[in-house]
Design an enzyme around this catalytic site. Structure first.
Site, PDB file in Angstrom:
ATOM      1  N   ASP A  13       0.809  -1.227   0.000  1.00 24.24           N
ATOM      2  CA  ASP A  13       0.000   0.000   0.000  1.00 24.24           C
ATOM      3  C   ASP A  13       0.841   1.274   0.000  1.00 24.24           C
ATOM      4  OD1 ASP A  13      -2.138  -1.757   0.143  1.00 24.24           O
ATOM      5  OD2 ASP A  13      -2.206  -1.668   2.334  1.00 24.24           O
ATOM      6  N   GLY A  17      -0.105   1.622  -7.286  1.00 27.32           N
ATOM      7  CA  GLY A  17      -1.146   1.763  -8.311  1.00 27.32           C
ATOM      8  C   GLY A  17      -1.150   3.151  -8.911  1.00 27.32           C
ATOM      9  N   LYS A  18      -1.103   4.147  -8.046  1.00 27.98           N
ATOM     10  CA  LYS A  18      -1.083   5.532  -8.533  1.00 27.98           C
ATOM     11  C   LYS A  18       0.145   5.775  -9.403  1.00 27.98           C
ATOM     12  CE  LYS A  18       0.374   9.934  -7.075  1.00 27.98           C
ATOM     13  NZ  LYS A  18       0.545  10.979  -6.062  1.00 27.98           N
ATOM     14  N   GLY A  40      -4.876  -4.195  -3.565  1.00 25.47           N
ATOM     15  CA  GLY A  40      -5.824  -3.103  -3.803  1.00 25.47           C
ATOM     16  C   GLY A  40      -4.978  -1.923  -4.207  1.00 25.47           C
ATOM     17  N   HIS A  41      -4.950  -1.618  -5.492  1.00 21.09           N
ATOM     18  CA  HIS A  41      -4.114  -0.533  -6.008  1.00 21.09           C
ATOM     19  C   HIS A  41      -5.027   0.633  -6.371  1.00 21.09           C
ATOM     20  CE1 HIS A  41      -0.594  -3.444  -7.214  1.00 21.09           C
ATOM     21  NE2 HIS A  41      -0.917  -3.496  -5.946  1.00 21.09           N
ATOM     22  N   ARG A 291      -8.307  -3.445  -0.265  1.00 20.52           N
ATOM     23  CA  ARG A 291      -8.913  -4.741  -0.566  1.00 20.52           C
ATOM     24  C   ARG A 291      -9.941  -5.132   0.489  1.00 20.52           C
ATOM     25  NH1 ARG A 291     -10.331  -8.284  -4.385  1.00 20.52           N
ATOM     26  NH2 ARG A 291     -12.211  -7.580  -3.416  1.00 20.52           N
ATOM     27  N   LYS A 322       2.640  10.387  -0.635  1.00 15.08           N
ATOM     28  CA  LYS A 322       1.922  10.884   0.561  1.00 15.08           C
ATOM     29  C   LYS A 322       2.719  11.901   1.376  1.00 15.08           C
ATOM     30  CE  LYS A 322      -1.895   8.083   1.502  1.00 15.08           C
ATOM     31  NZ  LYS A 322      -2.724   7.385   2.442  1.00 15.08           N
ATOM     32  N   LEU A 323       3.623  12.621   0.708  1.00 16.44           N
ATOM     33  CA  LEU A 323       4.340  13.675   1.433  1.00 16.44           C
ATOM     34  C   LEU A 323       3.331  14.665   2.031  1.00 16.44           C
ATOM     35  CD1 LEU A 323       7.322  14.751   1.889  1.00 16.44           C
ATOM     36  CD2 LEU A 323       6.698  16.483   0.207  1.00 16.44           C
ATOM     37  N   ASP A 324       2.267  14.958   1.270  1.00 14.78           N
ATOM     38  CA  ASP A 324       1.253  15.933   1.707  1.00 14.78           C
ATOM     39  C   ASP A 324       0.602  15.546   3.028  1.00 14.78           C
ATOM     40  OD1 ASP A 324       0.333  13.866  -0.236  1.00 14.78           O
ATOM     41  OD2 ASP A 324      -1.651  14.590   0.358  1.00 14.78           O
TER      42      ASP A 324
HETATM   43  P1  GDP Z   1      -0.816   0.287  -3.535  1.00 15.52           P
HETATM   44  O1  GDP Z   1      -1.422  -0.986  -3.057  1.00 15.52           O
HETATM   45  O2  GDP Z   1       0.676   0.321  -3.364  1.00 15.52           O
HETATM   46  O3  GDP Z   1      -1.233   0.649  -4.935  1.00 15.52           O
HETATM   47  O4  GDP Z   1      -1.379   1.443  -2.580  1.00 15.52           O
HETATM   48  P2  GDP Z   1      -2.894   1.615  -2.068  1.00 15.52           P
HETATM   49  O5  GDP Z   1      -3.700   2.157  -3.169  1.00 15.52           O
HETATM   50  O6  GDP Z   1      -3.386   0.389  -1.386  1.00 15.52           O
HETATM   51  O7  GDP Z   1      -2.675   2.666  -0.922  1.00 15.52           O
HETATM   52  C1  GDP Z   1      -2.102   3.914  -1.189  1.00 15.52           C
HETATM   53  C2  GDP Z   1      -3.069   4.990  -0.703  1.00 15.52           C
HETATM   54  O8  GDP Z   1      -2.416   6.234  -0.766  1.00 15.52           O
HETATM   55  C3  GDP Z   1      -4.298   5.120  -1.580  1.00 15.52           C
HETATM   56  O9  GDP Z   1      -5.359   5.524  -0.756  1.00 15.52           O
HETATM   57  C4  GDP Z   1      -3.915   6.245  -2.555  1.00 15.52           C
HETATM   58  O10 GDP Z   1      -5.052   6.961  -3.022  1.00 15.52           O
HETATM   59  C5  GDP Z   1      -3.082   7.113  -1.673  1.00 15.52           C
HETATM   60  N1  GDP Z   1      -2.001   7.884  -2.301  1.00 15.52           N
HETATM   61  C6  GDP Z   1      -1.027   7.457  -3.153  1.00 15.52           C
HETATM   62  N2  GDP Z   1      -0.131   8.446  -3.380  1.00 15.52           N
HETATM   63  C7  GDP Z   1      -0.551   9.507  -2.656  1.00 15.52           C
HETATM   64  C8  GDP Z   1      -0.019  10.814  -2.427  1.00 15.52           C
HETATM   65  O11 GDP Z   1       1.042  11.197  -2.924  1.00 15.52           O
HETATM   66  N3  GDP Z   1      -0.753  11.632  -1.592  1.00 15.52           N
HETATM   67  C9  GDP Z   1      -1.913  11.244  -1.003  1.00 15.52           C
HETATM   68  N4  GDP Z   1      -2.559  12.092  -0.209  1.00 15.52           N
HETATM   69  N5  GDP Z   1      -2.419  10.007  -1.195  1.00 15.52           N
HETATM   70  C10 GDP Z   1      -1.739   9.152  -1.988  1.00 15.52           C
HETATM   71  P1  IMO Z   2      -1.038  -4.257  -2.233  1.00 18.48           P
HETATM   72  O1  IMO Z   2      -0.581  -4.830  -3.550  1.00 18.48           O
HETATM   73  C1  IMO Z   2      -1.112  -4.677   2.094  1.00 18.48           C
HETATM   74  C2  IMO Z   2      -0.930  -8.783   3.607  1.00 18.48           C
HETATM   75  C3  IMO Z   2      -2.074  -9.304   4.472  1.00 18.48           C
HETATM   76  C4  IMO Z   2      -1.301 -10.273   5.358  1.00 18.48           C
HETATM   77  C5  IMO Z   2      -0.277 -10.888   4.397  1.00 18.48           C
HETATM   78  C6  IMO Z   2      -0.701 -12.222   3.776  1.00 18.48           C
HETATM   79  O2  IMO Z   2      -2.295  -3.483  -2.339  1.00 18.48           O
HETATM   80  O3  IMO Z   2       0.093  -3.514  -1.588  1.00 18.48           O
HETATM   81  P2  IMO Z   2      -2.348 -12.795   1.788  1.00 18.48           P
HETATM   82  O4  IMO Z   2      -3.815 -12.507   1.595  1.00 18.48           O
HETATM   83  O5  IMO Z   2      -1.460 -12.215   0.733  1.00 18.48           O
HETATM   84  O6  IMO Z   2      -2.075 -14.266   2.004  1.00 18.48           O
HETATM   85  O7  IMO Z   2      -1.977 -12.084   3.178  1.00 18.48           O
HETATM   86  O8  IMO Z   2      -0.081  -9.926   3.377  1.00 18.48           O
HETATM   87  N1  IMO Z   2      -1.319  -8.254   2.283  1.00 18.48           N
HETATM   88  C7  IMO Z   2      -1.314  -6.953   1.967  1.00 18.48           C
HETATM   89  N2  IMO Z   2      -1.082  -5.865   2.735  1.00 18.48           N
HETATM   90  N3  IMO Z   2      -1.326  -4.529   0.764  1.00 18.48           N
HETATM   91  C8  IMO Z   2      -1.502  -5.616  -0.022  1.00 18.48           C
HETATM   92  O9  IMO Z   2      -1.451  -5.549  -1.364  1.00 18.48           O
HETATM   93  C9  IMO Z   2      -1.577  -6.899   0.580  1.00 18.48           C
HETATM   94  N4  IMO Z   2      -1.742  -8.167   0.110  1.00 18.48           N
HETATM   95  C10 IMO Z   2      -1.579  -8.971   1.161  1.00 18.48           C
HETATM   96  O10 IMO Z   2      -2.652  -8.246   5.204  1.00 18.48           O
HETATM   97  O11 IMO Z   2      -0.579  -9.573   6.334  1.00 18.48           O
HETATM   98 MG    MG Z   3      -2.894  -1.605  -1.739  1.00 21.20          MG
END
Ligand code: GDP
Ligand code: IMO
Ligand code: MG
Length: 401
Positions: A13, A17-18, A40-41, A291, A322-324
């Site tokens: 996370d 994705g962004k 969850g991207h 997710r 997320k510097l902001d």
């Molecule tokens: P990923 O799984 O690596 O794609 O990341 P996620 O989407 O699960 O989580 C990243 C979160 O940070 C999401 O809610 C994005 O909308 C948010 N996000 C990503 N980059 C930035 C940023 O530069 N600033 C802010 N405020 N939010 C961001």
């Molecule tokens: P993205 O791609 C954050 C974590 C689960 C658990 C461990 C194992 O959005 O960064 P799993 O379901 O893969 O067998 O769970 O991994 N986990 C994540 N945490 N972002 C994810 O994906 C994750 N996918 C799995 O919370 O600790």
């Molecule tokens: Mg994610």
């Protein structure tokens, strides 16, 4: 020709994705190469707000080919649902392809994940991902190409049942297999032809990682890990090309830390400290699982984690997202080391900048303390930070050339 891989440097996370949605403008093909819909991207662009689970985040950029690659674990229902959702949002999905070698998540994998979590859980997303990879290793799992022949698909399920591994219902109604087949067979592609074809055509391939370094099945904090390899090298392993061809490895780091699920998290903040960074869940960039909707654990930036991720991956450059979100903090703590032989953090405290960075367009225009924070991270990790995220939308990126 250029091959780039973008991976998470922390616990997932980080904003991969962004960044993929942003970088797709320079790509001709985007490939999801590991993991499944445990991802969850989040992508926010002109089409809307999306929490992408399995379709590569290059899908929003016209002309880019998108491959759900060989190393992934694909739930056919989730993929179909996501394709429908994208189509309804006006996104062109005609460039999405599914590796015929990708493994499929079956209902019994999900049931087994749920029952294992109930007994001795590690906090999985309960999407059956680990179970799918386990059956893949046992060579008792359907692959996407099995959808070409429903009887063959049923035979694979029968052979999984015959392994006698658990008291599960291994049967899937024939209509369901036929539904998957009708919808997904047109997407099937030979991944080696696609990837090597793109390399020969001098394309730009961008590999989209899932999760982060700390959750790698071999190198993360076992057993609190996922079941796939979250490092950049796996793009070459599952993509079937020489690792020597990878040109750029990009590590994505959040300007603080977050994690979901069990496992140690040395820089975890107190509830009072974390609440403002987590938000309420109303905004798409609040810290709730994209997710699962679970509230994320929040911590200070941990440079030991980033250095570890760099050691595993060898980053050419990093994104700091997320510097902001740190704008309102008077003081920012950073873990610079652990006390000898422990995982107890030693912190440096840096002054915050107490001003809005969300409208800033250039590195030069960032507040001095924000620049110092970024430069400090660059120096400590030993990697330049080229991209700085200052908002959740596609173009909220400052490029520091
Ligand atoms: P990923 O799984 O690596 O794609 O990341 P996620 O989407 O699960 O989580 C990243 C979160 O940070 C999401 O809610 C994005 O909308 C948010 N996000 C990503 N980059 C930035 C940023 O530069 N600033 C802010 N405020 N939010 C961001
Ligand atoms: P993205 O791609 C954050 C974590 C689960 C658990 C461990 C194992 O959005 O960064 P799993 O379901 O893969 O067998 O769970 O991994 N986990 C994540 N945490 N972002 C994810 O994906 C994750 N996918 C799995 O919370 O600790
Ligand atoms: Mg994610």
């Amino acid at each position: 020709m250029a091959i780039s891989v973008i991976v998470g440097t922390q616990f997932g996370d980080e904003g991969k994705g962004k960044m993929v949605d942003y970088l797709a403008k320079d790509a001709t093909m985007v490939i999801r190469y590991q993991g499944g819909d445990n991802a969850g991207h989040t992508v926010i662009n002109d089409y809307g707000v999306f929490k992408m689970h399995i379709v590569p985040c290059g899908v929003f950029t016209p002309g880019v080919k998108n491959l759900i690659g060989t190393g992934t674990a694909v739930n056919p229902d989730v993929l179909i649902e996501e394709l429908d959702m994208l189509e309804t949002a006006g996104v062109d999905i005609s460039n999405v392809r599914l590796s015929e070698r990708a493994h499929l998540v079956m209902p019994y994998h999900i049931a087994l994940d749920a029952s294992m979590e109930g007994r001795d859980g590690i906090g999985t997303t309960q999407r059956g991902i680990g179970q799918t990879y386990a059956f893949k290793s046992l060579r008792k799992n359907p692959r996407a190409s099995d959808l070409l022949d429903v009887s063959k698909f049923e035979n694979v399920l029968r052979s999984a049942a015959n392994a006698g591994l658990a008291d599960l219902n291994y049967s899937v109604p024939r209509e369901t297999i036929e539904k998957w087949s009708k919808r997904l067979v047109p997407l099937l592609a030979d991944p080696l032809e696609m990837i090597h074809g793109e390399i020969s055509a001098n394309g730009n391939l961008l590999f989209e990682g899932q999760l982060g370094a700390m959750k790698d099945v071999d190198l993360g904090e076992f057993p609190y890990v996922t079941a796939s390899h979250t490092t950049a090298a796996y793009a070459a392993v599952s993509g079937g090309f020489s690792p020597k061809l990878i040109g750029t490895i990009i590590g994505t780091a959040k300007a603080f830390s977050s994690a979901v699920g069990a496992g140690s998290f040395p820089t975890e903040m107190s509830e009072a400290e974390s609440a403002p960074l987590r938000g309420t869940g109303e905004n798409p960039d609040d810290e709730y699982g994209a997710r699962t909707g679970r509230s994320r654990r929040i911590g200070w930036l941990d440079l030991e984690v980033l250095k570890f991720a760099h050691r595993l991956n060898g980053f050419d450059t990093m994104c700091l997202t997320k510097l902001d979100k740190l704008d309102a903090l008077a003081e920012i703590k950073v873990c610079v080391a652990y006390k000898s032989g422990t995982a107890i953090p030693i912190y440096d405290a840096m002054p915050g900048w107490l001003s809005d960075t969300s409208k800033v367009k250039t590195f030069a225009d960032l507040p001095e303390n924000a620049k110092s924070y970024i430069r400090f991270i660059e120096r400590q990790v030993g990697v330049p930070i080229k991209y700085i995220g200052n908002g959740p939308s596609r173009n909220d990126v400052i490029v520091n050339e």
